[in-house]
Motif scaffolding. Structure first.
Motif, PDB file in Angstrom:
ATOM      1  N   ASN A   5      18.498 -26.875  38.621  1.00 45.76           N
ATOM      2  CA  ASN A   5      17.905 -28.003  37.899  1.00 45.76           C
ATOM      3  C   ASN A   5      18.804 -29.209  38.104  1.00 45.76           C
ATOM      4  OD1 ASN A   5      15.568 -27.129  36.753  1.00 45.76           O
ATOM      5  ND2 ASN A   5      16.511 -26.552  34.799  1.00 45.76           N
ATOM      6  N   LEU A   6      18.220 -30.280  38.634  1.00 48.81           N
ATOM      7  CA  LEU A   6      19.030 -31.465  38.929  1.00 48.81           C
ATOM      8  C   LEU A   6      18.817 -32.550  37.876  1.00 48.81           C
ATOM      9  CD1 LEU A   6      18.172 -31.821  42.746  1.00 48.81           C
ATOM     10  CD2 LEU A   6      20.067 -30.541  41.699  1.00 48.81           C
ATOM     11  N   GLY A   7      19.892 -33.242  37.563  1.00 45.47           N
ATOM     12  CA  GLY A   7      19.812 -34.463  36.763  1.00 45.47           C
ATOM     13  C   GLY A   7      20.289 -35.585  37.663  1.00 45.47           C
ATOM     14  N   VAL A   8      19.421 -36.561  37.937  1.00 49.45           N
ATOM     15  CA  VAL A   8      19.793 -37.625  38.878  1.00 49.45           C
ATOM     16  C   VAL A   8      20.043 -38.915  38.107  1.00 49.45           C
ATOM     17  CG1 VAL A   8      19.114 -38.886  40.956  1.00 49.45           C
ATOM     18  CG2 VAL A   8      18.411 -36.508  40.691  1.00 49.45           C
ATOM     19  N   PHE A   9      21.194 -39.530  38.354  1.00 50.93           N
ATOM     20  CA  PHE A   9      21.551 -40.815  37.732  1.00 50.93           C
ATOM     21  C   PHE A   9      21.284 -41.926  38.747  1.00 50.93           C
ATOM     22  CE2 PHE A   9      24.722 -40.090  34.075  1.00 50.93           C
ATOM     23  CZ  PHE A   9      24.234 -38.832  33.801  1.00 50.93           C
ATOM     24  N   ILE A  10      20.589 -42.954  38.324  1.00 51.37           N
ATOM     25  CA  ILE A  10      20.297 -44.086  39.212  1.00 51.37           C
ATOM     26  C   ILE A  10      20.518 -45.408  38.460  1.00 51.37           C
ATOM     27  CG2 ILE A  10      18.524 -42.875  40.578  1.00 51.37           C
ATOM     28  CD1 ILE A  10      16.560 -44.686  38.723  1.00 51.37           C
ATOM     29  N   LEU A  17      17.030 -40.884  45.436  1.00 52.04           N
ATOM     30  CA  LEU A  17      16.295 -40.037  44.495  1.00 52.04           C
ATOM     31  C   LEU A  17      15.014 -39.530  45.154  1.00 52.04           C
ATOM     32  CD1 LEU A  17      15.391 -38.950  41.676  1.00 52.04           C
ATOM     33  CD2 LEU A  17      14.441 -41.234  41.246  1.00 52.04           C
ATOM     34  N   GLN A  18      14.303 -40.447  45.806  1.00 52.47           N
ATOM     35  CA  GLN A  18      13.038 -40.064  46.450  1.00 52.47           C
ATOM     36  C   GLN A  18      13.279 -39.003  47.518  1.00 52.47           C
ATOM     37  OE1 GLN A  18       9.924 -41.633  45.505  1.00 52.47           O
ATOM     38  NE2 GLN A  18       9.274 -39.717  46.459  1.00 52.47           N
ATOM     39  N   VAL A  36      15.626 -37.877  35.245  1.00 49.81           N
ATOM     40  CA  VAL A  36      16.262 -39.027  35.901  1.00 49.81           C
ATOM     41  C   VAL A  36      16.780 -39.946  34.803  1.00 49.81           C
ATOM     42  CG1 VAL A  36      15.894 -41.065  37.353  1.00 49.81           C
ATOM     43  CG2 VAL A  36      14.842 -38.886  37.987  1.00 49.81           C
ATOM     44  N   ILE A  37      18.044 -40.282  34.876  1.00 51.72           N
ATOM     45  CA  ILE A  37      18.676 -41.129  33.857  1.00 51.72           C
ATOM     46  C   ILE A  37      19.101 -42.437  34.516  1.00 51.72           C
ATOM     47  CG2 ILE A  37      20.669 -41.346  32.306  1.00 51.72           C
ATOM     48  CD1 ILE A  37      20.657 -38.295  32.003  1.00 51.72           C
ATOM     49  N   SER A  38      18.735 -43.553  33.887  1.00 47.64           N
ATOM     50  CA  SER A  38      19.124 -44.855  34.430  1.00 47.64           C
ATOM     51  C   SER A  38      19.756 -45.712  33.349  1.00 47.64           C
ATOM     52  CB  SER A  38      17.880 -45.576  34.970  1.00 47.64           C
ATOM     53  OG  SER A  38      18.219 -46.894  35.342  1.00 47.64           O
ATOM     54  N   ASP A  39      20.754 -46.487  33.734  1.00 47.92           N
ATOM     55  CA  ASP A  39      21.341 -47.462  32.806  1.00 47.92           C
ATOM     56  C   ASP A  39      20.500 -48.737  32.786  1.00 47.92           C
ATOM     57  OD1 ASP A  39      22.184 -47.840  35.514  1.00 47.92           O
ATOM     58  OD2 ASP A  39      23.657 -49.297  34.805  1.00 47.92           O
ATOM     59  N   GLN A  40      19.589 -48.872  33.746  1.00 45.11           N
ATOM     60  CA  GLN A  40      18.744 -50.074  33.851  1.00 45.11           C
ATOM     61  C   GLN A  40      17.292 -49.725  33.506  1.00 45.11           C
ATOM     62  OE1 GLN A  40      20.067 -53.081  34.603  1.00 45.11           O
ATOM     63  NE2 GLN A  40      22.061 -52.069  34.786  1.00 45.11           N
ATOM     64  N   ALA A  41      16.747 -50.389  32.494  1.00 42.77           N
ATOM     65  CA  ALA A  41      15.376 -50.078  32.065  1.00 42.77           C
ATOM     66  C   ALA A  41      14.363 -50.336  33.176  1.00 42.77           C
ATOM     67  CB  ALA A  41      15.025 -50.907  30.833  1.00 42.77           C
ATOM     68  N   GLU A  42      14.655 -51.341  34.019  1.00 45.40           N
ATOM     69  CA  GLU A  42      13.675 -51.760  35.029  1.00 45.40           C
ATOM     70  C   GLU A  42      13.878 -51.087  36.386  1.00 45.40           C
ATOM     71  OE1 GLU A  42      11.194 -53.544  34.055  1.00 45.40           O
ATOM     72  OE2 GLU A  42      12.109 -53.695  32.070  1.00 45.40           O
ATOM     73  N   ALA A  43      14.792 -50.153  36.455  1.00 46.59           N
ATOM     74  CA  ALA A  43      15.078 -49.534  37.771  1.00 46.59           C
ATOM     75  C   ALA A  43      13.803 -48.915  38.348  1.00 46.59           C
ATOM     76  CB  ALA A  43      16.151 -48.472  37.624  1.00 46.59           C
ATOM     77  N   TYR A  44      13.516 -49.243  39.600  1.00 47.84           N
ATOM     78  CA  TYR A  44      12.287 -48.712  40.204  1.00 47.84           C
ATOM     79  C   TYR A  44      12.352 -47.180  40.344  1.00 47.84           C
ATOM     80  CZ  TYR A  44       8.331 -47.903  43.206  1.00 47.84           C
ATOM     81  OH  TYR A  44       7.157 -47.408  43.714  1.00 47.84           O
ATOM     82  N   GLY A  45      13.546 -46.653  40.407  1.00 46.21           N
ATOM     83  CA  GLY A  45      13.710 -45.200  40.457  1.00 46.21           C
ATOM     84  C   GLY A  45      13.051 -44.499  39.267  1.00 46.21           C
ATOM     85  N   LEU A  46      12.998 -45.153  38.121  1.00 45.24           N
ATOM     86  CA  LEU A  46      12.353 -44.544  36.945  1.00 45.24           C
ATOM     87  C   LEU A  46      10.857 -44.384  37.198  1.00 45.24           C
ATOM     88  CD1 LEU A  46      14.202 -46.367  33.997  1.00 45.24           C
ATOM     89  CD2 LEU A  46      14.499 -43.997  34.744  1.00 45.24           C
ATOM     90  N   GLY A  92      23.125 -43.950  43.638  1.00 46.21           N
ATOM     91  CA  GLY A  92      23.029 -45.383  43.417  1.00 46.21           C
ATOM     92  C   GLY A  92      23.206 -45.725  41.940  1.00 46.21           C
ATOM     93  N   TYR A  93      24.037 -44.938  41.254  1.00 44.23           N
ATOM     94  CA  TYR A  93      24.343 -45.211  39.849  1.00 44.23           C
ATOM     95  C   TYR A  93      25.566 -46.113  39.829  1.00 44.23           C
ATOM     96  CZ  TYR A  93      25.431 -44.408  34.929  1.00 44.23           C
ATOM     97  OH  TYR A  93      25.692 -44.576  33.585  1.00 44.23           O
TER      98      TYR A  93
END
Ligand code: GRF
Length: 222
Positions: A5-10, A17-18, A36-46, A92-93
């Motif tokens: 099980n992976l947890g990806v930070f972006i 991620l893709q 997927v965890i991001s520090d940026q709400a608008e990250a396209y990775g989300l 890319g975190y």
């Protein structure tokens, strides 16, 4: 080891991620992205996560060494536990991983860096390499240690730097290799084939290097 099980930070667009999601879905790696965890709400990775029915979670991170930063660190660890994450992939975190996550996932956090470490660490690996005038650069997947871009190296890919390259054109060439080596490193982890001694990693039963003995750039003429 069984299915991972992976947890990806972006923090951004999430092309790595893709590539990880695609490799999982194609059955090339014995893993799936749980969160997927991001520090940026608008990250396209989300958005990419959403498209694949993967939970996208925004965790705002305060400045380093502030209570808000520590709170985010604890929250990230809580999420990773909740999703039963086995391996954390930094893709890319753009923030430092906090102590709680580093300790909770010792030797189970990977990072991808767009240069041949230990050369050109930091946030501008491709531009720094182009400006310096190196003839070969590349990318590195390594285990994350508390000090940025220093952990044991698992796999590297080298690409030539061409005469008219700038940071962007070099970044594109490197990125194509990132998308190949990150899923590969995850698969080796899943198979339990990474043997770590100090800062040296051996891949059990590894194949000889792909391509050639050496990349020589510019090309030889004699
Ligand atoms: C990649 O070049 C990665 O090596 C670096 O940040 C970039 C992230 O790109 N750490 P993406 O978000 O995966 O497209």
């Amino acid at each position: 080891m069984a299915h991972l099980n992976l947890g990806v930070f972006i923090s951004g667009r999430g092309t790595n991620l893709q590539s990880i999601i695609d490799a999982c879905e194609a059955g090339k790696i014995d893993a799936s992205v749980a969160v997927v965890i991001s520090d940026q709400a608008e990250a396209y990775g989300l958005e990419r996560a959403r498209k694949h029915n993967i939970s996208p979670i925004h965790v705002p991170v305060g400045k380093n060494n502030t209570p808000k930063y520590d709170e985010a660190d604890r929250r990230q660890l809580e999420i990773l536990r909740e999703y039963q994450v086995d391996l954390v992939c930094l893709a890319g975190y753009m923030r430092r991983v906090g102590r709680a996550v580093l300790e909770g996932y010792a030797e189970a956090i990977l990072n991808i860096h767009p240069a041949l470490l230990p050369s050109f660490p930091g946030t501008h690996g491709q531009g720094d390499a182009a400006d310096y005038g190196v003839k070969v650069s590349g990318c590195t997947v390594h285990l994350a240690w508390p000090k940025f871009d220093t952990g044991p190296i698992i796999i590297q890919a080298a690409v030539p730097v061409l005469e008219d390259d700038d940071g962007d054109s070099l970044a594109d060439r490197i990125l194509r290799q990132e998308h190949k080596i990150y899923p590969q490193a995850i698969q080796w982890f899943a198979e339990g084939r990474l043997q770590i001694e100090g800062r040296c990693v051996t891949v059990k039963d590894a194949r000889p290097p792909t391509i050639a003995e050496a990349i020589i750039s510019p090309g030889l003429e004699i």
